[in-house]
Design an enzyme around this catalytic site. Sequence first.
Site, PDB file in Angstrom:
ATOM      1  N   CYS A   2       0.857  -1.173   0.000  1.00  0.00           N
ATOM      2  CA  CYS A   2       0.000   0.000   0.000  1.00  0.00           C
ATOM      3  C   CYS A   2       0.898   1.229   0.000  1.00  0.00           C
ATOM      4  O   CYS A   2       2.099   1.134   0.215  1.00  0.00           O
ATOM      5  CB  CYS A   2      -0.873   0.021   1.250  1.00  0.00           C
ATOM      6  SG  CYS A   2      -1.796  -1.506   1.467  1.00  0.00           S
ATOM      7  N   ARG A  27       1.528   1.224  -6.094  1.00  0.00           N
ATOM      8  CA  ARG A  27       1.694   0.300  -4.967  1.00  0.00           C
ATOM      9  C   ARG A  27       0.395  -0.421  -4.613  1.00  0.00           C
ATOM     10  O   ARG A  27       0.390  -1.334  -3.785  1.00  0.00           O
ATOM     11  CB  ARG A  27       2.182   1.067  -3.737  1.00  0.00           C
ATOM     12  CG  ARG A  27       3.516   1.740  -3.940  1.00  0.00           C
ATOM     13  CD  ARG A  27       3.837   2.628  -2.775  1.00  0.00           C
ATOM     14  NE  ARG A  27       4.203   1.879  -1.608  1.00  0.00           N
ATOM     15  CZ  ARG A  27       5.441   1.556  -1.261  1.00  0.00           C
ATOM     16  NH1 ARG A  27       6.447   1.944  -2.008  1.00  0.00           N
ATOM     17  NH2 ARG A  27       5.695   0.872  -0.182  1.00  0.00           N
ATOM     18  N   TRP A  73      -3.650  -1.962  -1.359  1.00  0.00           N
ATOM     19  CA  TRP A  73      -3.574  -3.263  -2.044  1.00  0.00           C
ATOM     20  C   TRP A  73      -4.116  -4.254  -1.025  1.00  0.00           C
ATOM     21  O   TRP A  73      -3.499  -4.499   0.008  1.00  0.00           O
ATOM     22  CB  TRP A  73      -2.127  -3.580  -2.415  1.00  0.00           C
ATOM     23  CG  TRP A  73      -1.978  -4.814  -3.244  1.00  0.00           C
ATOM     24  CD1 TRP A  73      -2.160  -4.918  -4.598  1.00  0.00           C
ATOM     25  CD2 TRP A  73      -1.613  -6.122  -2.793  1.00  0.00           C
ATOM     26  NE1 TRP A  73      -1.933  -6.210  -5.000  1.00  0.00           N
ATOM     27  CE2 TRP A  73      -1.593  -6.975  -3.929  1.00  0.00           C
ATOM     28  CE3 TRP A  73      -1.303  -6.669  -1.552  1.00  0.00           C
ATOM     29  CZ2 TRP A  73      -1.277  -8.316  -3.850  1.00  0.00           C
ATOM     30  CZ3 TRP A  73      -0.988  -8.021  -1.476  1.00  0.00           C
ATOM     31  CH2 TRP A  73      -0.979  -8.829  -2.613  1.00  0.00           C
ATOM     32  N   ASN A  99       0.449   0.102   6.102  1.00  0.00           N
ATOM     33  CA  ASN A  99       0.951  -0.755   5.034  1.00  0.00           C
ATOM     34  C   ASN A  99       1.600  -1.950   5.731  1.00  0.00           C
ATOM     35  O   ASN A  99       2.501  -1.758   6.541  1.00  0.00           O
ATOM     36  CB  ASN A  99       1.991   0.024   4.206  1.00  0.00           C
ATOM     37  CG  ASN A  99       2.664  -0.850   3.173  1.00  0.00           C
ATOM     38  OD1 ASN A  99       2.127  -1.890   2.795  1.00  0.00           O
ATOM     39  ND2 ASN A  99       3.836  -0.430   2.726  1.00  0.00           N
ATOM     40  N   GLY A 100       1.113  -3.157   5.434  1.00  0.00           N
ATOM     41  CA  GLY A 100       1.690  -4.335   6.082  1.00  0.00           C
ATOM     42  C   GLY A 100       0.582  -5.277   6.520  1.00  0.00           C
ATOM     43  O   GLY A 100      -0.562  -5.138   6.090  1.00  0.00           O
ATOM     44  N   GLU A 486      11.228 -13.620 -19.170  1.00  0.00           N
ATOM     45  CA  GLU A 486      10.860 -12.223 -18.960  1.00  0.00           C
ATOM     46  C   GLU A 486       9.825 -11.769 -20.005  1.00  0.00           C
ATOM     47  O   GLU A 486       8.873 -11.065 -19.671  1.00  0.00           O
ATOM     48  CB  GLU A 486      12.127 -11.342 -19.004  1.00  0.00           C
ATOM     49  CG  GLU A 486      11.911  -9.855 -18.939  1.00  0.00           C
ATOM     50  CD  GLU A 486      11.195  -9.356 -17.677  1.00  0.00           C
ATOM     51  OE1 GLU A 486      10.945 -10.151 -16.758  1.00  0.00           O
ATOM     52  OE2 GLU A 486      10.855  -8.160 -17.644  1.00  0.00           O
ATOM     53  N   LYS A 490       6.150 -10.403 -18.970  1.00  0.00           N
ATOM     54  CA  LYS A 490       5.626  -9.093 -19.379  1.00  0.00           C
ATOM     55  C   LYS A 490       4.254  -9.253 -20.005  1.00  0.00           C
ATOM     56  O   LYS A 490       3.327  -8.517 -19.694  1.00  0.00           O
ATOM     57  CB  LYS A 490       6.553  -8.400 -20.391  1.00  0.00           C
ATOM     58  CG  LYS A 490       7.832  -7.807 -19.847  1.00  0.00           C
ATOM     59  CD  LYS A 490       7.669  -6.592 -18.970  1.00  0.00           C
ATOM     60  CE  LYS A 490       7.473  -6.965 -17.538  1.00  0.00           C
ATOM     61  NZ  LYS A 490       8.608  -7.205 -16.690  1.00  0.00           N
ATOM     62  N   GLU A 493       1.568 -10.334 -17.370  1.00  0.00           N
ATOM     63  CA  GLU A 493       1.290  -9.287 -16.374  1.00  0.00           C
ATOM     64  C   GLU A 493       0.325  -8.228 -16.891  1.00  0.00           C
ATOM     65  O   GLU A 493      -0.563  -7.807 -16.176  1.00  0.00           O
ATOM     66  CB  GLU A 493       2.586  -8.532 -16.039  1.00  0.00           C
ATOM     67  CG  GLU A 493       3.403  -9.106 -14.941  1.00  0.00           C
ATOM     68  CD  GLU A 493       4.538  -8.165 -14.551  1.00  0.00           C
ATOM     69  OE1 GLU A 493       5.369  -7.825 -15.421  1.00  0.00           O
ATOM     70  OE2 GLU A 493       4.582  -7.758 -13.383  1.00  0.00           O
ATOM     71  N   HIS A 509      10.181 -32.166 -24.658  1.00  0.00           N
ATOM     72  CA  HIS A 509       9.895 -33.031 -23.505  1.00  0.00           C
ATOM     73  C   HIS A 509       8.518 -32.743 -22.902  1.00  0.00           C
ATOM     74  O   HIS A 509       8.264 -33.106 -21.762  1.00  0.00           O
ATOM     75  CB  HIS A 509      10.982 -32.877 -22.447  1.00  0.00           C
ATOM     76  CG  HIS A 509      12.341 -33.264 -22.945  1.00  0.00           C
ATOM     77  ND1 HIS A 509      12.693 -34.574 -23.187  1.00  0.00           N
ATOM     78  CD2 HIS A 509      13.406 -32.513 -23.288  1.00  0.00           C
ATOM     79  CE1 HIS A 509      13.930 -34.622 -23.645  1.00  0.00           C
ATOM     80  NE2 HIS A 509      14.389 -33.377 -23.717  1.00  0.00           N
ATOM     81  N   LYS A 608       3.436  -2.699  -7.333  1.00  0.00           N
ATOM     82  CA  LYS A 608       4.832  -2.500  -7.707  1.00  0.00           C
ATOM     83  C   LYS A 608       5.796  -3.028  -6.646  1.00  0.00           C
ATOM     84  O   LYS A 608       6.776  -3.676  -6.963  1.00  0.00           O
ATOM     85  CB  LYS A 608       5.063  -1.006  -7.948  1.00  0.00           C
ATOM     86  CG  LYS A 608       6.443  -0.655  -8.437  1.00  0.00           C
ATOM     87  CD  LYS A 608       6.589  -0.967  -9.891  1.00  0.00           C
ATOM     88  CE  LYS A 608       7.969  -0.652 -10.407  1.00  0.00           C
ATOM     89  NZ  LYS A 608       8.257  -1.387 -11.649  1.00  0.00           N
TER      90      LYS A 608
HETATM   91  O1  M6R Z   1      11.288  -4.455  -6.585  1.00  0.00           O
HETATM   92  P1  M6R Z   1      11.783  -5.831  -6.936  1.00  0.00           P
HETATM   93  O2  M6R Z   1      12.740  -5.803  -8.080  1.00  0.00           O
HETATM   94  O3  M6R Z   1      12.321  -6.567  -5.772  1.00  0.00           O
HETATM   95  O4  M6R Z   1      10.474  -6.584  -7.427  1.00  0.00           O
HETATM   96  C1  M6R Z   1      10.503  -7.933  -7.781  1.00  0.00           C
HETATM   97  C2  M6R Z   1       9.228  -8.340  -8.489  1.00  0.00           C
HETATM   98  O5  M6R Z   1       8.123  -8.143  -7.662  1.00  0.00           O
HETATM   99  C3  M6R Z   1       9.017  -7.558  -9.796  1.00  0.00           C
HETATM  100  O6  M6R Z   1      10.112  -7.678 -10.657  1.00  0.00           O
HETATM  101  C4  M6R Z   1       7.745  -8.034 -10.505  1.00  0.00           C
HETATM  102  O7  M6R Z   1       7.912  -9.336 -10.992  1.00  0.00           O
HETATM  103  C5  M6R Z   1       7.387  -7.056 -11.617  1.00  0.00           C
HETATM  104  N1  M6R Z   1       5.982  -6.804 -11.605  1.00  0.00           N
HETATM  105  C6  M6R Z   1       7.783  -7.520 -12.954  1.00  0.00           C
HETATM  106  O8  M6R Z   1       7.364  -6.700 -13.981  1.00  0.00           O
END
Ligand code: M6R
Length: 613
Positions: A2, A27, A73, A99-100, A486, A490, A493, A509, A608
């Site tokens: 959050c 966030r 969040w 937050n937490g 990756e 992307k 996500e 396989h 994020k």
């Molecule tokens: O802030 P961080 O690099 O530690 O975050 C790690 C992951 O949460 C972050 O890379 C996440 O997978 C992203 N949404 C990828 O786009």
Amino acid sequence: MCGIVGYVGSKDASSIVLEGLKKLEYRGYDSAGIATVNGDLAIRRAEGKLVNLENRLREAPLDGHLAIGHTRWATHGAPIERNAHPHADEARVIAVVQNGIVENFMALRAQLQQEGHTFVSDTDTEVITHLIDKYLAQGDGLVEACRRAFRQLHGAHAIAVVSKQEPDKIVTVRLGNAGGVIVGLGQDENYLASDIPAILDHTQQVVYLEDKEMAVITAGQVNFYRLDGQPLRKETHQITWDPISAVKGQYRHFMQKEIYEQPQSIQSTIRGRVDFTSGQVHLEHLSLTPAEAKAIERIVIVACGTSAYAGQVGKFMLEKLAQVHVSVDYASEFRYRDPLLDDKTVVLAITQSGETADTLASMEEGQRKGAKLWSIVNAHGSMAHRISDGVILMQAGPEIGVASTKAFTATLTDLFLLGMYLGQQRGVLGAEESFELATALAHLPELAGETLVEGYNDYQTLAKLYHHCEHFLFLGRGLNYPIALEGALKLKEISYIHAEGYPAGEMKHGPIALIDDNMPVVCIATQDHVYDKMISQIEQVRARKGIVIALINEGDNEVAAKADHVLKIPTAHPLLTPVLSVIPLQLLAYHTAIWRGADVDQPRNLAKSVTVE
Ligand code: M6R
């Protein structure tokens, strides 16, 4: 996950807090709310994105010079207005944002209910409100009541509290690693935020709270304390980020802006760290003698998500350039598997936010077992930065889009620099090789720029043709396997298409069973030592009528002839090729998500900074 913002001064507090929350919406965006104290305590909250709260504030403005706000969040309780922060007590004297996660909230809630407190939300946060209320009723002042309440909480938290009985102050605390608590210092006004962009328009002087530290913020001063009440002297830090870098500018989305910023962020990453005449690398916060560098037997990279994939590319770079054993672990697994570590091991954390709970816990595990702690971090001053023995600060600037892009390529560049640095200190890289590598690095920003030139690749056609597909496969070998992971991450996500990254050699396989004429298969086939093998795998896809989208080096007619579509990149040093090959995959995901009408910067269910487990 959050976001929290606070302000006290002479300006209109709710507008400052609202603007700050907009910078933290990455966030969490399940609900948002603001509380002001202006004689009385007033609260406005709204379900969903911040724009709903903004509309509510337009209908029913909040006056006052002191406010706290929150963007949520959801963890405990559905994302509805009743569960939105701030949470007030029954008499509406205090308001709390958190937050937490309050891990012992069930026990606390039951106890407080027995004592006569009535709960109106499903959140864990509301127990904090009632605990403070309980101690206020026993005659404590706000600061003492907060302190007593905070000491009962299990878990990790960032909390802010205001009260109409003490209308000049905000009380805040950091407990564990639930994300940052940053106090921003102004002239007769002060700020509070979970992250720097929220207050960057107003101040660049900040103080970071550490675990079990509290701040009492008024317009004229900020006092810092330990949780036991001991006063603290804290260091003020100057933020060097440019406020402009945290706004969208001419771009439609932050993600788009951040993709196009990559030539510049790669350039900034290299700047000042390489002597291009000798090829020598210097890393300002990681200085090792040759003996110290040679004593390192193993590097264990810990990270999550995109940062973990960067680590997987880094393994190739570090092993090749520095001849050191490297393993890569997902931080969420590493922290629970009792890893074998010693003082000849370096635990290298990679984290854009510097706040990821699993990554921080893995670092603590490394520290506990006597390993050296290094990190590659984008959020300067974050927890990961502060607890590291050595750090490479990314120079990517603030990354706001939830899907990480420029932080990934900045990390790859940093890992290459680290490989060169260790290789030089360990006596692996000689003068000639160092010079060649430095020259290759010098070309990288320009090559990234070429990849981004308008019309270089036709993403629109691909997105238009395949945005309706529900499954994609991404294949790569060697260094390109993490790029396949990756690329798939992307796409899933931001477009919600199911996408899988696979080591191309493993396709036969199992995953080959999925391939039919409705399955786009992105084959990363740059000209490296496994190029011929990759061609065989492309043939296997073609034989099953899969749709081949080949990512190739510019001018590679052989693979182009076998593919239904190509995405091209310029030719770079093999170890630097992943920095380029990820860019078309970022743009493919971006344009596909746009065709599907998805919210690119704020994809559903994501946040994020993942500050909870
Ligand atoms: O802030 P961080 O690099 O530690 O975050 C790690 C992951 O949460 C972050 O890379 C996440 O997978 C992203 N949404 C990828 O786009």
